[in-house]
Design an enzyme around this catalytic site. Structure first.
Site, PDB file in Angstrom:
ATOM      1  N   GLY A  11       0.831  -1.210   0.000  1.00 28.19           N
ATOM      2  CA  GLY A  11       0.000   0.000   0.000  1.00 28.19           C
ATOM      3  C   GLY A  11       0.857   1.246   0.000  1.00 28.19           C
ATOM      4  O   GLY A  11       1.919   1.266   0.623  1.00 28.19           O
ATOM      5  N   ARG A  72       0.609  -4.722  -5.699  1.00 31.53           N
ATOM      6  CA  ARG A  72       0.686  -5.986  -4.957  1.00 31.53           C
ATOM      7  C   ARG A  72       0.857  -7.053  -6.032  1.00 31.53           C
ATOM      8  O   ARG A  72      -0.001  -7.205  -6.888  1.00 31.53           O
ATOM      9  CB  ARG A  72      -0.580  -6.184  -4.132  1.00 31.53           C
ATOM     10  CG  ARG A  72      -0.785  -5.041  -3.114  1.00 31.53           C
ATOM     11  CD  ARG A  72      -1.851  -5.379  -2.110  1.00 31.53           C
ATOM     12  NE  ARG A  72      -2.320  -4.181  -1.401  1.00 31.53           N
ATOM     13  CZ  ARG A  72      -1.835  -3.737  -0.242  1.00 31.53           C
ATOM     14  NH1 ARG A  72      -0.846  -4.379   0.346  1.00 31.53           N
ATOM     15  NH2 ARG A  72      -2.336  -2.670   0.333  1.00 31.53           N
ATOM     16  N   ASP A 103       5.340  -5.110   6.016  1.00 30.81           N
ATOM     17  CA  ASP A 103       5.810  -6.456   6.377  1.00 30.81           C
ATOM     18  C   ASP A 103       5.729  -7.427   5.205  1.00 30.81           C
ATOM     19  O   ASP A 103       6.575  -8.301   5.055  1.00 30.81           O
ATOM     20  CB  ASP A 103       5.066  -6.995   7.610  1.00 30.81           C
ATOM     21  CG  ASP A 103       3.574  -7.116   7.398  1.00 30.81           C
ATOM     22  OD1 ASP A 103       3.030  -6.387   6.546  1.00 30.81           O
ATOM     23  OD2 ASP A 103       2.939  -7.943   8.080  1.00 30.81           O
ATOM     24  N   ASP A 128       0.446   1.554   8.535  1.00 26.34           N
ATOM     25  CA  ASP A 128      -0.098   0.723   9.620  1.00 26.34           C
ATOM     26  C   ASP A 128       0.659   0.790  10.944  1.00 26.34           C
ATOM     27  O   ASP A 128       0.124   0.408  11.978  1.00 26.34           O
ATOM     28  CB  ASP A 128      -0.152  -0.750   9.181  1.00 26.34           C
ATOM     29  CG  ASP A 128      -1.166  -0.970   8.074  1.00 26.34           C
ATOM     30  OD1 ASP A 128      -2.073  -0.130   7.942  1.00 26.34           O
ATOM     31  OD2 ASP A 128      -1.044  -1.970   7.342  1.00 26.34           O
ATOM     32  N   ASP A 130       2.882  -1.143  12.073  1.00 25.19           N
ATOM     33  CA  ASP A 130       2.864  -2.465  12.713  1.00 25.19           C
ATOM     34  C   ASP A 130       4.177  -3.222  12.547  1.00 25.19           C
ATOM     35  O   ASP A 130       4.198  -4.444  12.623  1.00 25.19           O
ATOM     36  CB  ASP A 130       1.707  -3.292  12.137  1.00 25.19           C
ATOM     37  CG  ASP A 130       1.821  -3.466  10.625  1.00 25.19           C
ATOM     38  OD1 ASP A 130       2.621  -2.740  10.003  1.00 25.19           O
ATOM     39  OD2 ASP A 130       1.107  -4.316  10.071  1.00 25.19           O
ATOM     40  N   ARG A 172      -6.285  -3.473   8.897  1.00 31.39           N
ATOM     41  CA  ARG A 172      -6.866  -4.819   8.769  1.00 31.39           C
ATOM     42  C   ARG A 172      -6.385  -5.732   9.882  1.00 31.39           C
ATOM     43  O   ARG A 172      -7.138  -6.496  10.454  1.00 31.39           O
ATOM     44  CB  ARG A 172      -6.471  -5.433   7.415  1.00 31.39           C
ATOM     45  CG  ARG A 172      -7.483  -5.201   6.327  1.00 31.39           C
ATOM     46  CD  ARG A 172      -6.934  -5.652   5.013  1.00 31.39           C
ATOM     47  NE  ARG A 172      -5.618  -5.057   4.793  1.00 31.39           N
ATOM     48  CZ  ARG A 172      -4.820  -5.284   3.765  1.00 31.39           C
ATOM     49  NH1 ARG A 172      -5.167  -6.137   2.852  1.00 31.39           N
ATOM     50  NH2 ARG A 172      -3.661  -4.682   3.630  1.00 31.39           N
TER      51      ARG A 172
END
Ligand code: ATP
Length: 323
Positions: A11, A72, A103, A128, A130, A172
């Protein structure tokens, strides 16, 4: 090392352009040729690679999105796709890579380097937040500020009409955008995938607020929360309370766009610069992050294994400050 290529993958996130700029300028300063790979791993497979000069990255530091485009790529998940990607790099004499992504991008790199050995460094390009290996990721600060601006506006109308608004933000698998934007907006409920919430808790809080005549309420929910997204939460509330006045607002892709914040531009510039310097110092297969304001290197294999833990004090704060 003579030819370093940079790509953006997964993204898009605000600040990717600032990172591309830092990579290209650091290469040029050190006498290295810089190349841009279009559309992430898919462009690598298709050999969509072009040389970049310093001027090509002029006037992009303030722009959202990515001038290299992103994608993607399903094909990169196959050994045949990765073989094609490797052949493209060889054809263009690429001997170093900078991967800007999340990731999944690091996971793709782990698979690639099981078979091929071209030195590569990554920077944390995802909204994100994350990723283990960096306190913050490139784009997160801009995304939460966009969400906060929107939720503040929603609160005005929620307050005027004494309404409950359920606001869905991106995330998500990770609830960082919901947690940070919810805390910053004083949301009455924050629902994130990392914490098991029950509808009973949400219902109790609304009922308690109603008792003390606080009829408006903001519920911030991460799209990946186990209770479902905003539409599901709305359905539960309507079923339980019957005639409750609720509205749903799904913020969606506005959270990805826009001019990057100062913090994101600095993070992107620092990590882009450090990624190239790392390659020149012989480092490889590591993500460059910033931890406690210091540049930190984390192997790709660790980045994909570890999850950035939610800070306990923040989790506790949700309960206390929204009570
Ligand atoms: P974001 O956090 O914004 O979603 P991301 O880097 O996690 O960014 P992904 O789409 O998950 O985004 O991953 C980027 C690309 O990496 C994928 O499109 C795919 O090409 C590649 N990739 C991810 N996982 C693998 C894997 N297990 N094997 C090979 N390639 C992979």
């Amino acid at each position: 090392m003579k030819n370093i290529a940079v790509l953006t993958s997964g993204g898009d996130s605000p600040g990717m352009n600032a990172c591309i700029r830092a990579v290209v300028r650091t290469c040029k300063y050190n006498g290295i040729n810089a190349f841009g790979i279009m559309r992430g791993y898919q462009g690598m497979i298709e050999g969509d690679i072009k040389e970049l000069q310093s001027m090509d990255v002029s006037n992009i530091i303030q722009r959202g999105g990515t001038i290299l485009k992103t994608a993607r790529s399903k094909e990169f998940r196959t050994p045949e796709g990765r073989e094609k990607a490797y052949q493209s790099l060889i054809k263009h004499n690429i001997d170093g890579l900078v991967l800007i992504g999340g990731d999944g991008t690091c996971r793709g790199a782990v698979e690639f380097f099981k078979t091929y050995n071209i030195p590569a460094m990554a920077t944390p390009g995802t909204i994100d937040n994350d990723l283990a290996g960096s306190d913050y990721t490139i784009g997160f600060d801009t995304a939460i500020n966009t969400a906060v601006e929107a939720i503040d506006k929603i609160r005005d109308t929620a307050d005027s009409h004494d309404r409950i608004f359920i606001v869905e933000v991106m995330g998500r698998d990770a609830g960082y955008i919901a947690l940070h934007s919810g805390l910053a907006c004083g949301a009455e409920n924050i629902l994130i995938p990392e914490r098991r919430d029950t509808m009973q808790e949400v219902i109790k809080r609304i009922a308690d607020n109603t008792k003390r005549k606080k009829l408006m309420s903001i519920i911030v929910v991460a799209e990946g929360d186990e209770l479902g997204g905003a539409m599901h939460v709305d359905k539960y509330l309507k079923e339980y309370f019957g005639n409750i006045d609720t509205r749903v607002s799904i913020l969606g892709h506005i959270q990805r766009g826009g001019s990057p914040s100062c913090a994101d531009r600095i993070l992107a510039s620092r990590t882009g610069y450090a990624a190239v310097m790392g390659l020149l110092q012989g480092r490889s297969q590591e993500m460059v992050g910033v931890i406690n304001d210091q540049i930190a290197y984390t192997p790709f294999t660790e980045v994909v294994k570890l999850r950035l833990p939610m800070k306990d004090d923040m989790m506790e704060m949700i309960k206390v400050l929204s009570s």
